[in-house]
Enzyme design. Structure first.
Site, short mmCIF file in Angstrom:
data_model
loop_
_atom_site.label_atom_id
_atom_site.label_comp_id
_atom_site.label_asym_id
_atom_site.label_seq_id
_atom_site.Cartn_x
_atom_site.Cartn_y
_atom_site.Cartn_z
N ASP A 193 1.06 -1.36 0.02
CA ASP A 193 0.34 0.03 0.53
C ASP A 193 0.98 1.12 0.27
O ASP A 193 2.21 1.21 0.82
CB ASP A 193 -0.38 0.30 1.29
CG ASP A 193 0.25 0.14 2.67
OD1 ASP A 193 1.15 -0.38 2.95
OD2 ASP A 193 -0.47 1.09 3.07
N GLU A 194 0.38 2.27 -0.82
CA GLU A 194 0.61 4.11 -0.44
C GLU A 194 2.06 3.95 -0.97
O GLU A 194 3.29 4.41 -0.10
CB GLU A 194 0.43 4.34 1.09
CG GLU A 194 -0.69 4.27 1.94
CD GLU A 194 -0.98 4.84 3.36
OE1 GLU A 194 -2.21 5.35 3.61
OE2 GLU A 194 0.05 4.31 3.57
N VAL A 195 2.31 2.89 -2.24
CA VAL A 195 3.71 3.24 -2.25
C VAL A 195 3.87 4.42 -3.13
O VAL A 195 3.49 4.10 -4.35
CB VAL A 195 4.51 1.88 -3.36
CG1 VAL A 195 6.00 1.90 -3.81
CG2 VAL A 195 4.01 0.92 -2.50
#
Length: 543
Positions: free
Chosen positions: A319-321
């Site tokens: 997530d949230e890369v």
């Protein structure tokens, strides 16, 4: 009028009769067929220990006994693991004793958890405090959804092993079958990898921690080191404890983003920023560079954690890369040219495929947050939806099985109420009533594609076990019913009618739950570092 028996989750079928059974009139706990199914003996001793601890009654476990007894038996063809049929059971309490039957030992484990709630609330204490009496009742039960979980974030604030064991026990009592451990993030690395000693020496602790909310610029940092990690022996103990209760541990190693702690220990795996383990919370641009060395590191970590936890799933995060670092990285550009990747998001997909290939080779199935859909997720990956229900539909349309944890319903780091006295949370407003009214299967969706549901206990603003308990309960109990009980039964037997009685159980267990009317004075945020801080929660839009 039918006698009222208050259980959470509500069984699919429950018929009560007048009267009670005094368990002290029984001679033993009998395991019928333990020679063919040795798991029954372990479950029987678990029940025996539970009774002895809370009531003082010690029933021996035997293969056979004359007269009244608790009789545990497998019958029928054994179903596959992690199916609703594997957790189905029948529980009958009559004047002549107790009969627990199922086709799979997991069903026996769920029946024992239900039986635990039939006892007086004080029987859930750690020393004898109640009579061993249960009501006469007949229960036939089977979960609605296969996956019913709770995620415990032990990274942002480390939670000790003993508390993890307690949360496994509490999940079991609520007939949840998954405890997801979020083990790595920017703020720390929480498990030992023998081949990478600097993870324990450097990545497992931070020098200071943000006071108050990360967005509150008026408060600074607490200059006290914070950290901790689980040794291999700790992890094996956690795995064994969960296994006895037929609760599956799903470890998460969150890569290639959320990598600040990794890069503090091994900066050569990133772009060389050489920053310390992150002392505050949010999303940071440091990621693993797409090099063979970084990939080798990740695969070592997945091997280490996959060998400890024998369950079929490993969570790879994803997530949230941020793409910022890769957009300016010549290493990423070379990879894209070599692999024919047209969009920088494909760099994350390159990592995801490599992680999947490795874990599949270990006999594991991969789970990733819904961002793994960006750039294309491997077909065999389970998509863990966190943003909102639109992503449930998107993932299913792409052919994936889904675990539903949409933030508006399942993130229990959101505020429990709208009062100024609530302690510090990230944002949002997720009440017991909102959780109770949720159907995790969106309209028009094939229910078989929804593997299940899970609540999330992110710990940026949950620094102690007591804070986690306040955030979790009673919302976790309500979520357990949402996951287990069919809609028609939920509508006929509203969970709100049973919550007060259930809070007595939580109190007896020593759980610092949030009262329905609001926090006790000592649970309130006050005007210090735990003071409520509001900013607008904006629900994500599906892309």
């Amino acid at each position: 009028m039918q006698r009222r028996i208050s259980l959470i989750p509500q069984p699919q079928q429950l018929t009560a009769a007048d009267g009670d059974l005094d368990l002290s009139t029984l001679g033993a706990i009998v395991t019928d067929g333990a020679a063919e199914a040795p798991e029954l003996r372990s479950l029987a001793w678990l029940l025996s220990d539970m009774l002895a601890r809370g009531t003082g009654l010690r029933l021996v476990v035997a293969d056979a006994a004359e007269g009244p007894a608790i009789r545990i038996r497998l019958e029928g063809e054994r179903p596959a693991d992690l199916t609703t049929a594997s957790e189905a059971y029948r529980l009958d309490v009559t004047p002549g004793g107790v009969a627990i039957t199922a086709a799979h030992p997991a069903g026996i484990a769920r029946a024992v958890a239900t039986f635990r709630q039939l006892l007086p609330a004080d029987a859930l204490r750690e020393a004898p405090a109640a009579d061993p009496v249960v009501p006469l009742v007949s229960i036939t039960d089977e979960p609605r959804l296969r996956w019913r979980g709770v995620m415990l974030d032990v990274v942002r604030h480390f939670q000790p092993k003993d508390f993890v064991l307690k949360m496994i026990d509490r999940a079991w009592m609520h007939r949840l079958n998954v405890v997801h451990l979020h083990l790595t993030d920017d703020q720390g690395w929480r498990f030992e990898v023998p081949s990478r000693p600097r993870l324990a020496e450097v990545a497992s602790w931070r020098a200071e921690t943000k006071i108050g909310h990360a967005r509150d610029e008026e408060q600074g940092y607490e200059p006290t080191p914070h950290g901790g990690f689980f040794s291999i022996s700790d992890l094996r103990e956690i795995a064994s404890y969960a296994r006895e209760r037929y609760v599956m541990i799903v470890p998460e190693v969150n890569l290639p983003g959320h990598a600040r702690a990794v890069l503090a220990a091994y900066p050569e795996l990133g772009a060389g920023q050489n920053k310390a383990v992150c002392p505050t919370f949010g999303v940071f641009e440091e990621v693993l560079e797409p090099t063979q060395a970084a990939l080798d590191f990740a695969l070592e970590a997945y091997t280490a954690i996959g060998e400890v936890f024998e369950g079929p799933y490993v969570h790879i995060g994803g997530d949230e890369v941020p793409m910022t670092q890769w957009e300016s990285s010549p290493i990423a550009r070379d990879l894209m040219d070599r692999e024919g990747i047209e969009d920088v998001r494909g760099v994350q997909a390159w990592f995801t495929k490599a992680f999947c290939d490795h874990l599949v080779g270990m006999g594991k199935q991969v789970i990733g947050w819904d961002e793994i859909l960006d750039g294309g997720a491997p077909a065999e990956a389970v998509v863990h939806v966190w943003r909102n229900e639109a992503y449930v539909k998107k993932a299913i349309a792409a052919g994936h099985q889904v675990i539903a944890s949409p933030e508006p319903y399942c993130y229990y780091d959101h505020y429990e109420g709208d009062g100024a006295e609530e302690p510090l949370r990230i944002h949002g407003h997720t009440t017991v009533e909102k959780v109770a009214g949720w159907d995790p299967v969106p309209p028009g969706i094939d229910e078989s594609k929804v593997l299940g549901v899970q609540c999330q206990l992110w710990s940026e603003y949950l620094p102690t076990p007591g804070d986690v308990e306040y955030a979790a309960f009673p919302r976790l109990a309500v979520l357990a019913e949402v996951a287990w009980t069919n809609l028609d039964v939920r509508q006929a037997e509203p969970v709100a009618d049973r919550l007060e009685a259930h809070l007595e159980r939580l109190h007896a267990m020593g759980i610092g739950y949030r009262p329905l009317e609001g926090p006790k004075p000592w649970q309130q945020g006050g005007t210090g570092r735990r003071e409520r801080f509001d900013h607008t929660f904006v629900e994500h839009e599906a892309e």
